[in-house]
Design a protein around this motif. Structure first.
Motif, PDB file in Angstrom:
ATOM      1  N   CYS A 216      -4.454  -3.689  -4.675  1.00  0.00           N
ATOM      2  CA  CYS A 216      -3.949  -2.366  -4.294  1.00  0.00           C
ATOM      3  C   CYS A 216      -4.774  -1.796  -3.143  1.00  0.00           C
ATOM      4  N   ALA A 217      -6.095  -1.911  -3.272  1.00  0.00           N
ATOM      5  CA  ALA A 217      -6.986  -1.443  -2.208  1.00  0.00           C
ATOM      6  C   ALA A 217      -6.749  -2.221  -0.913  1.00  0.00           C
ATOM      7  N   MET A 218      -6.597  -3.524  -1.041  1.00  0.00           N
ATOM      8  CA  MET A 218      -6.401  -4.394   0.125  1.00  0.00           C
ATOM      9  C   MET A 218      -5.133  -4.032   0.891  1.00  0.00           C
ATOM     10  N   GLY A 219      -4.017  -3.908   0.172  1.00  0.00           N
ATOM     11  CA  GLY A 219      -2.753  -3.619   0.833  1.00  0.00           C
ATOM     12  C   GLY A 219      -2.679  -2.226   1.419  1.00  0.00           C
ATOM     13  N   SER A 220      -3.151  -1.236   0.675  1.00  0.00           N
ATOM     14  CA  SER A 220      -3.048   0.142   1.162  1.00  0.00           C
ATOM     15  C   SER A 220      -3.958   0.387   2.367  1.00  0.00           C
ATOM     16  N   LEU A 284       3.264   7.676   1.105  1.00  0.00           N
ATOM     17  CA  LEU A 284       2.906   6.773   2.198  1.00  0.00           C
ATOM     18  C   LEU A 284       4.155   6.138   2.816  1.00  0.00           C
ATOM     19  N   GLY A 285       5.096   5.726   1.985  1.00  0.00           N
ATOM     20  CA  GLY A 285       6.322   5.133   2.510  1.00  0.00           C
ATOM     21  C   GLY A 285       7.137   6.105   3.346  1.00  0.00           C
ATOM     22  N   GLY A 286       7.312   7.336   2.840  1.00  0.00           N
ATOM     23  CA  GLY A 286       8.040   8.342   3.611  1.00  0.00           C
ATOM     24  C   GLY A 286       7.366   8.678   4.921  1.00  0.00           C
ATOM     25  N   ALA A 287       6.026   8.702   4.898  1.00  0.00           N
ATOM     26  CA  ALA A 287       5.267   9.024   6.106  1.00  0.00           C
ATOM     27  C   ALA A 287       5.422   7.940   7.167  1.00  0.00           C
ATOM     28  N   LEU A 288       5.449   6.672   6.742  1.00  0.00           N
ATOM     29  CA  LEU A 288       5.631   5.577   7.708  1.00  0.00           C
ATOM     30  C   LEU A 288       6.982   5.682   8.412  1.00  0.00           C
ATOM     31  N   LEU A 289       8.008   6.104   7.689  1.00  0.00           N
ATOM     32  CA  LEU A 289       9.315   6.287   8.322  1.00  0.00           C
ATOM     33  C   LEU A 289       9.277   7.425   9.339  1.00  0.00           C
ATOM     34  N   LEU A 370       4.133  -4.335   3.609  1.00  0.00           N
ATOM     35  CA  LEU A 370       2.843  -4.354   2.910  1.00  0.00           C
ATOM     36  C   LEU A 370       2.791  -3.318   1.786  1.00  0.00           C
ATOM     37  N   LEU A 371       3.568  -2.249   1.930  1.00  0.00           N
ATOM     38  CA  LEU A 371       3.563  -1.188   0.919  1.00  0.00           C
ATOM     39  C   LEU A 371       4.054  -1.692  -0.446  1.00  0.00           C
ATOM     40  N   LEU A 372       4.745  -2.832  -0.459  1.00  0.00           N
ATOM     41  CA  LEU A 372       5.203  -3.403  -1.724  1.00  0.00           C
ATOM     42  C   LEU A 372       4.030  -3.759  -2.636  1.00  0.00           C
ATOM     43  N   ILE A 375       2.880  -0.526  -4.474  1.00  0.00           N
ATOM     44  CA  ILE A 375       3.997  -0.125  -5.339  1.00  0.00           C
ATOM     45  C   ILE A 375       4.045  -1.018  -6.579  1.00  0.00           C
ATOM     46  N   GLY A 376       3.891  -2.326  -6.393  1.00  0.00           N
ATOM     47  CA  GLY A 376       3.894  -3.251  -7.512  1.00  0.00           C
ATOM     48  C   GLY A 376       2.777  -2.971  -8.494  1.00  0.00           C
ATOM     49  N   VAL A 377       1.571  -2.694  -7.961  1.00  0.00           N
ATOM     50  CA  VAL A 377       0.430  -2.370  -8.815  1.00  0.00           C
ATOM     51  C   VAL A 377       0.698  -1.073  -9.577  1.00  0.00           C
ATOM     52  N   ALA A 378       1.275  -0.093  -8.903  1.00  0.00           N
ATOM     53  CA  ALA A 378       1.563   1.192  -9.538  1.00  0.00           C
ATOM     54  C   ALA A 378       2.530   1.028 -10.703  1.00  0.00           C
TER      55      ALA A 378
END
Length: 392
Positions: A216-220, A284-289, A370-372, A375-378
């Motif tokens: 989670c830390a790595m991807g975010s 984070l996902g909404g912000a990237l858009l 990468l956000l997946l 999200i998967g960890v969550a």
């Protein structure tokens, strides 16, 4: 009681000052990457190493220092680490050779964990469990202030003086904070007593509940570091055509993380890490858009969302990690930070090639993939939290 509260507040002030000063060194070149590219006559990917070299150094040295902090007092670790970070910064401020410059940045990265990761392990071993999430949230806030301070030093001191003066200022701040910490931090008294901690790295990596926090830390952080590393290139181009000073102003959105860290810790305590991680991933996902849009208001709101979402994820993940531990705090936190900064290094390096070939839109689309990971960890953490609630 008042004496105890005063001692606790004093400790938090020392921790906040040391972590803030340490992180001032990490991102100091970020707002002036185009300036460095012209001054040293190197390309976009190579000049980005002035950030990723520090991050790689941090990632590589975390495991050795994670072992060391479980065996050695914190004071000599901080003293020697602080002096080496100062030395690396001074080398960067004086050298005219780009490779020596990168060497100084890598040296700083190698020893910054003495002031950060080792300190996090010290806190995990000395603070009561009920206070740990909130204090780790404050620790995250200190990393935010330090990251912002470094960017402001690098972006606002140039061009009135020169970006090299920013390295001198950061070195002085680090030296003062190091001396204060060495003199002010009490000797650690572990919650587990004085028995030697034999928990190994392999044992920790076999635990899926810890491993998912590492990923989670790595991807975010790969997402977050890529956005802010290539933001100057996005903003100097049309339709924005910003100056270095204007670009640096936008880094003020980073201040959101100072407030998000403690809030995220409290949300995790109340609702569980799963819901908190889902909330952060959604933001984070909404912000990237939003930052895909070629309009300044959308970019500003998007950057605020990137900061808010990322720091919610980060604070929830590191707090959840430490709540799962009863031993091996030094090694476990070292692994967390190693994965975290490997993610940043891979994100910055890989995104540099993507940006060079496809531009900002391709970069952001790659980050959405990468956000997946968080999200998967969550989702997994949320299911675990629900199972615990049912049993209770």
């Amino acid at each position: 009681m008042k004496a105890e509260q005063h001692s606790s507040f004093r400790l938090q002030c020392i921790v906040f000052a040391l972590v803030s000063a340490s992180f001032t060194n990490v991102y100091i070149t970020q707002p002036v990457l185009p300036v460095l590219q012209n001054e040293f006559s190197v390309d976009m990917v190579l000049v980005s190493f002035s950030v990723s070299a520090v991050i790689l150094g941090i990632a590589l040295s975390n495991l050795p220092f994670g072992v060391l902090v479980d065996r050695v007092a914190i004071q000599p670790i901080i003293l020697n680490g602080g002096l080496m970070v100062v030395l690396g910064g001074l080398l960067c401020s004086f050298t005219e050779n780009f490779w020596f410059f990168l060497g100084g940045r890598f040296l700083q990265g190698l020893f910054i964990p003495c002031l950060t990761t080792c300190l996090a392990a010290y806190l995990a071993k000395t603070l009561p469990l009920e206070r740990l999430s909130v204090v780790m949230g404050s620790y995250v806030s200190a990393t935010v202030l330090g990251g912002l301070s470094g960017r402001l030093l690098g972006g606002w001191i140039h061009p009135p003086l020169h970006w090299r003066y920013a390295f001198v200022s950061a070195a002085l701040l680090t030296l003062v904070a190091t001396v204060v910490a060495v003199r002010g931090l009490p000797r650690a008294t572990s919650r587990e007593g004085k028995q030697p901690d034999l928990t190994g790295f392999i044992e920790l990596l076999k635990r899926w509940d810890l491993l998912r926090m590492y990923f989670c830390a790595m991807g975010s952080f790969a997402i977050f570091s890529s956005v802010f590393n290539y933001l100057p290139y996005r903003l100097i181009a049309d339709p924005f055509a910003f100056s270095t000073e204007s670009i640096t102003l936008l880094y003020l959105v980073y201040v959101v993380g100072i407030f998000i860290g403690p809030i995220s810790g409290r949300l995790s305590n109340r609702f569980g890490s799963g819901q908190t991680l889902l909330l952060g991933s959604g933001f984070l996902g909404g912000a990237l858009l939003l930052i895909l849009l070629p309009f300044l208001p959308a970019v500003i709101v998007g950057l605020l969302g990137v900061c808010g979402g990322f720091f919610t994820i980060h604070a929830a993940a590191v707090g959840s990690l430490n709540r799962k531990l009863r031993s091996g705090q030094g090694r476990a936190n070292a692994l967390y930070v190693m994965f975290y900064y490997l993610g940043g290094w891979l994100g910055i390096t890989g995104s540099g090639f993507v940006y060079k070939q496809g531009g900002w839109s391709w970069l952001v689309l790659g980050l959405l993939l990468l956000l997946l990971i968080p999200i998967g960890v969550a989702v997994v953490e949320y299911g675990r939290d629900r199972q615990i609630a049912v049993r209770s």
